[in-house]
Design a protein around this motif. Structure first.
Motif, PDB file in Angstrom:
ATOM      1  N   VAL A 165       0.863  -1.169   0.000  1.00 16.02           N
ATOM      2  CA  VAL A 165       0.000   0.000   0.000  1.00 16.02           C
ATOM      3  C   VAL A 165       0.906   1.228   0.000  1.00 16.02           C
ATOM      4  N   MET A 166       0.524   2.242  -0.767  1.00 21.48           N
ATOM      5  CA  MET A 166       1.378   3.400  -0.996  1.00 21.48           C
ATOM      6  C   MET A 166       0.521   4.650  -1.107  1.00 21.48           C
ATOM      7  N   GLY A 167       1.091   5.782  -0.716  1.00 22.36           N
ATOM      8  CA  GLY A 167       0.378   7.040  -0.869  1.00 22.36           C
ATOM      9  C   GLY A 167       1.268   8.213  -0.572  1.00 22.36           C
ATOM     10  N   ASP A 168       0.824   9.394  -1.004  1.00 17.01           N
ATOM     11  CA  ASP A 168       1.582  10.619  -0.736  1.00 17.01           C
ATOM     12  C   ASP A 168       0.719  11.597   0.043  1.00 17.01           C
ATOM     13  N   SER A 169       1.348  12.312   0.962  1.00 14.42           N
ATOM     14  CA  SER A 169       0.680  13.333   1.765  1.00 14.42           C
ATOM     15  C   SER A 169      -0.501  12.723   2.525  1.00 14.42           C
ATOM     16  N   ALA A 170      -1.728  13.211   2.306  1.00 12.47           N
ATOM     17  CA  ALA A 170      -2.877  12.583   2.965  1.00 12.47           C
ATOM     18  C   ALA A 170      -2.969  11.115   2.608  1.00 12.47           C
ATOM     19  N   GLY A 171      -2.656  10.787   1.346  1.00 14.87           N
ATOM     20  CA  GLY A 171      -2.665   9.388   0.930  1.00 14.87           C
ATOM     21  C   GLY A 171      -1.619   8.565   1.646  1.00 14.87           C
ATOM     22  N   GLY A 172      -0.499   9.194   2.017  1.00 14.48           N
ATOM     23  CA  GLY A 172       0.493   8.486   2.818  1.00 14.48           C
ATOM     24  C   GLY A 172      -0.040   8.155   4.195  1.00 14.48           C
ATOM     25  N   GLY A 173      -0.805   9.091   4.782  1.00 16.17           N
ATOM     26  CA  GLY A 173      -1.444   8.799   6.057  1.00 16.17           C
ATOM     27  C   GLY A 173      -2.470   7.697   5.939  1.00 16.17           C
ATOM     28  N   LEU A 174      -3.247   7.714   4.847  1.00 16.57           N
ATOM     29  CA  LEU A 174      -4.241   6.660   4.642  1.00 16.57           C
ATOM     30  C   LEU A 174      -3.576   5.315   4.381  1.00 16.57           C
ATOM     31  N   ALA A 175      -2.427   5.327   3.689  1.00 16.64           N
ATOM     32  CA  ALA A 175      -1.690   4.082   3.492  1.00 16.64           C
ATOM     33  C   ALA A 175      -1.222   3.520   4.823  1.00 16.64           C
ATOM     34  N   ALA A 176      -0.722   4.393   5.702  1.00 19.90           N
ATOM     35  CA  ALA A 176      -0.293   3.942   7.028  1.00 19.90           C
ATOM     36  C   ALA A 176      -1.479   3.410   7.828  1.00 19.90           C
ATOM     37  N   TYR A 196       6.003  11.600   2.246  1.00 17.77           N
ATOM     38  CA  TYR A 196       5.676  12.785   3.068  1.00 17.77           C
ATOM     39  C   TYR A 196       4.274  12.638   3.673  1.00 17.77           C
ATOM     40  N   PRO A 197       4.093  11.611   4.525  1.00 17.17           N
ATOM     41  CA  PRO A 197       2.743  11.242   4.978  1.00 17.17           C
ATOM     42  C   PRO A 197       2.156  12.190   6.024  1.00 17.17           C
ATOM     43  N   MET A 198       0.843  12.343   5.967  1.00 18.07           N
ATOM     44  CA  MET A 198       0.043  13.136   6.908  1.00 18.07           C
ATOM     45  C   MET A 198      -0.462  12.183   7.988  1.00 18.07           C
ATOM     46  N   LEU A 199       0.254  12.134   9.116  1.00 15.60           N
ATOM     47  CA  LEU A 199       0.049  11.079  10.110  1.00 15.60           C
ATOM     48  C   LEU A 199      -0.557  11.546  11.421  1.00 15.60           C
ATOM     49  N   ASP A 200      -0.391  12.826  11.762  1.00 12.79           N
ATOM     50  CA  ASP A 200      -0.675  13.261  13.131  1.00 12.79           C
ATOM     51  C   ASP A 200      -1.532  14.520  13.136  1.00 12.79           C
ATOM     52  N   ASP A 201      -2.750  14.409  13.663  1.00 13.28           N
ATOM     53  CA  ASP A 201      -3.660  15.553  13.730  1.00 13.28           C
ATOM     54  C   ASP A 201      -3.219  16.602  14.728  1.00 13.28           C
ATOM     55  N   ARG A 202      -2.164  16.316  15.490  1.00 15.29           N
ATOM     56  CA  ARG A 202      -1.681  17.268  16.494  1.00 15.29           C
ATOM     57  C   ARG A 202      -0.570  18.169  15.968  1.00 15.29           C
ATOM     58  N   THR A 203      -0.212  18.059  14.702  1.00 16.47           N
ATOM     59  CA  THR A 203       0.803  18.931  14.101  1.00 16.47           C
ATOM     60  C   THR A 203       0.135  20.238  13.701  1.00 16.47           C
ATOM     61  N   HIS A 287      14.075   8.298   4.375  1.00 17.06           N
ATOM     62  CA  HIS A 287      14.830   9.314   3.646  1.00 17.06           C
ATOM     63  C   HIS A 287      14.287  10.689   4.039  1.00 17.06           C
ATOM     64  N   VAL A 288      15.141  11.541   4.596  1.00 14.56           N
ATOM     65  CA  VAL A 288      14.806  12.937   4.861  1.00 14.56           C
ATOM     66  C   VAL A 288      15.630  13.757   3.884  1.00 14.56           C
ATOM     67  N   HIS A 289      14.963  14.339   2.894  1.00 12.03           N
ATOM     68  CA  HIS A 289      15.679  14.991   1.804  1.00 12.03           C
ATOM     69  C   HIS A 289      16.006  16.444   2.136  1.00 12.03           C
ATOM     70  N   SER A 290      17.281  16.746   2.131  1.00  6.66           N
ATOM     71  CA  SER A 290      17.762  18.093   2.425  1.00  6.66           C
ATOM     72  C   SER A 290      17.248  19.094   1.401  1.00  6.66           C
ATOM     73  N   GLY A 291      16.777  20.236   1.892  1.00  6.52           N
ATOM     74  CA  GLY A 291      16.340  21.313   1.014  1.00  6.52           C
ATOM     75  C   GLY A 291      15.009  21.095   0.335  1.00  6.52           C
ATOM     76  N   ALA A 292      14.273  20.045   0.744  1.00  4.76           N
ATOM     77  CA  ALA A 292      13.022  19.682   0.066  1.00  4.76           C
ATOM     78  C   ALA A 292      11.803  20.154   0.839  1.00  4.76           C
ATOM     79  N   ILE A 293      10.831  20.694   0.110  1.00  2.00           N
ATOM     80  CA  ILE A 293       9.557  21.091   0.696  1.00  2.00           C
ATOM     81  C   ILE A 293       8.515  20.016   0.392  1.00  2.00           C
ATOM     82  N   HIS A 294       7.298  20.244   0.839  1.00  2.00           N
ATOM     83  CA  HIS A 294       6.206  19.317   0.570  1.00  2.00           C
ATOM     84  C   HIS A 294       5.977  19.220  -0.941  1.00  2.00           C
ATOM     85  N   GLU A 295       5.817  18.007  -1.445  1.00  2.00           N
ATOM     86  CA  GLU A 295       5.563  17.743  -2.862  1.00  2.00           C
ATOM     87  C   GLU A 295       6.694  18.214  -3.769  1.00  2.00           C
ATOM     88  N   TYR A 296       7.907  18.202  -3.248  1.00  2.00           N
ATOM     89  CA  TYR A 296       9.066  18.637  -4.027  1.00  2.00           C
ATOM     90  C   TYR A 296       9.194  17.881  -5.348  1.00  2.00           C
TER      91      TYR A 296
END
Length: 320
Positions: A165-176, A196-203, A287-296
């Motif tokens: 199962v795979m996803g990005d952003s909100a989809g990454g959270g749904l995949a998790a 870049y998953p959306m995992l935590d509603d407390r952020t 992987h934490v990519h240096s210099g990268a923003i969301h959806e880079y």
């Protein structure tokens, strides 16, 4: 500590700023405006890729309907390369902050993975919050797609033990969240690929060091999570399948590949979740990519940073 934006990303963002000028952010909780802007953004991002189907002549797609836990019918789209061999498969959940996005807007993204790896994908048109589904509705939709694929495995030439199962952003959270449901309900899952998953509603608290760079803001995050969780938002009643960072234990979850930019508000939650997985002896790659923003990778698909990330994703998908 001072951060530096990747120069290729900086050039793209500068060009966009010169073309469009400043745009006031939507008010917190204005999910309709945020959805409209997200949809427009995803259409533009899709235009940076070859168009589907003409740009992917070897990839064919067939649409199906699956039934979610509450009886709702969900569209899923099966992408398969003409010369692919039977075996593994990936269930994909698109991004959009829980409130935007669709299978159609991700046609080229998903077809690109299929063309590059030969692995078929099942893309899920999960219901969007808050008007179509709330709470665990979207994650149940993705899980329904996983169980449908499991049931159709023989017909589609898929080994049920080799489904990811795979996803990005909100989809990454749904995949998790789907990986959590798969563990708890005894459905086999080979891997979870979280971009870049959306995992935590407390952020929700701004970090001034990241503020100059963020594309998805803390107010946007508040809007997306509130749209999904409703009255449970900010309480202990939040279901962990919907916000995976809240799950009591990660032991027994599927092996994980996690990727995030260092200038993304999701960095800390992605790193923390991966660390929890590793401490529970779940095989992980981070992987934490240096210099990268969301959806880079979507903003600058030809950049060295995006190409390096895509090489890693292809490696992981191909190894299923």
């Amino acid at each position: 500590m001072a951060f530096t934006l990747d120069p290729e990303l900086a050039a793209v963002l500068q060009a966009l700023a010169e073309q469009s000028g400043p745009t006031p952010p939507p008010a917190r909780d204005d999910w309709r405006t945020l959805r409209a802007r997200g949809t427009a953004s995803m259409r533009w991002l899709a235009s940076l890729l070859p168009a589907y189907p003409s740009g992917f002549p070897l990839v064919k797609a067939d649409s199906h309907k699956v039934r979610s836990a509450d009886g709702a019918e969900i569209l899923v789209r099966w992408y398969e390369k003409a010369d692919s061999a039977p075996g593994s498969a990936v269930v994909y959940a698109h991004g959009g902050g829980m409130i935007a996005g669709s299978v159609d807007l991700y046609d080229s993204v998903v077809a690109g993975y299929v063309q590059a790896t030969g692995v078929p994908f099942l893309s899920v048109d999960y219901r969007l919050a808050p008007d179509a589904a709330t709470g665990t509705g979207p994650v149940e939709d993705v899980f329904a797609a996983l169980t449908w694929l499991d049931g159709q495995a023989a017909e589609l030439g898929v080994d049920p033990r080799r489904i990811a199962v795979m996803g990005d952003s909100a989809g990454g959270g749904l995949a998790a969240g789907t990986a959590i449901l798969a563990r708890d309900r005894g459905v086999p899952l080979a891997r979870q690929v979280l971009l870049y998953p959306m995992l935590d509603d407390r952020t929700l608290t701004p970090d001034p060091r990241l503020t100059p760079y963020v594309a998805w803001t803390w107010d946007d995050n508040w809007t997306g999570w509130h749209a999904l969780l409703g009255t449970a938002f900010g309480t202990d009643a939040v279901p962990p399948e919907a916000a995976p960072a809240r799950v009591a234990t990660v032991a027994g979850l599927a092996p994980a590949y996690v990727e995030v930019g260092e200038l993304d508000i999701f960095r800390a939650e992605a790193v923390t979740y991966t660390q929890r997985l590793a401490e529970a002896d779940v095989s992980t790659e981070l992987h934490v990519h240096s210099g990268a923003i969301h959806e880079y990778d979507r903003l600058a698909p030809a950049s060295r940073l995006a190409r390096r990330a895509m090489e890693d994703r292809r490696r992981v998908i191909s190894a299923l």
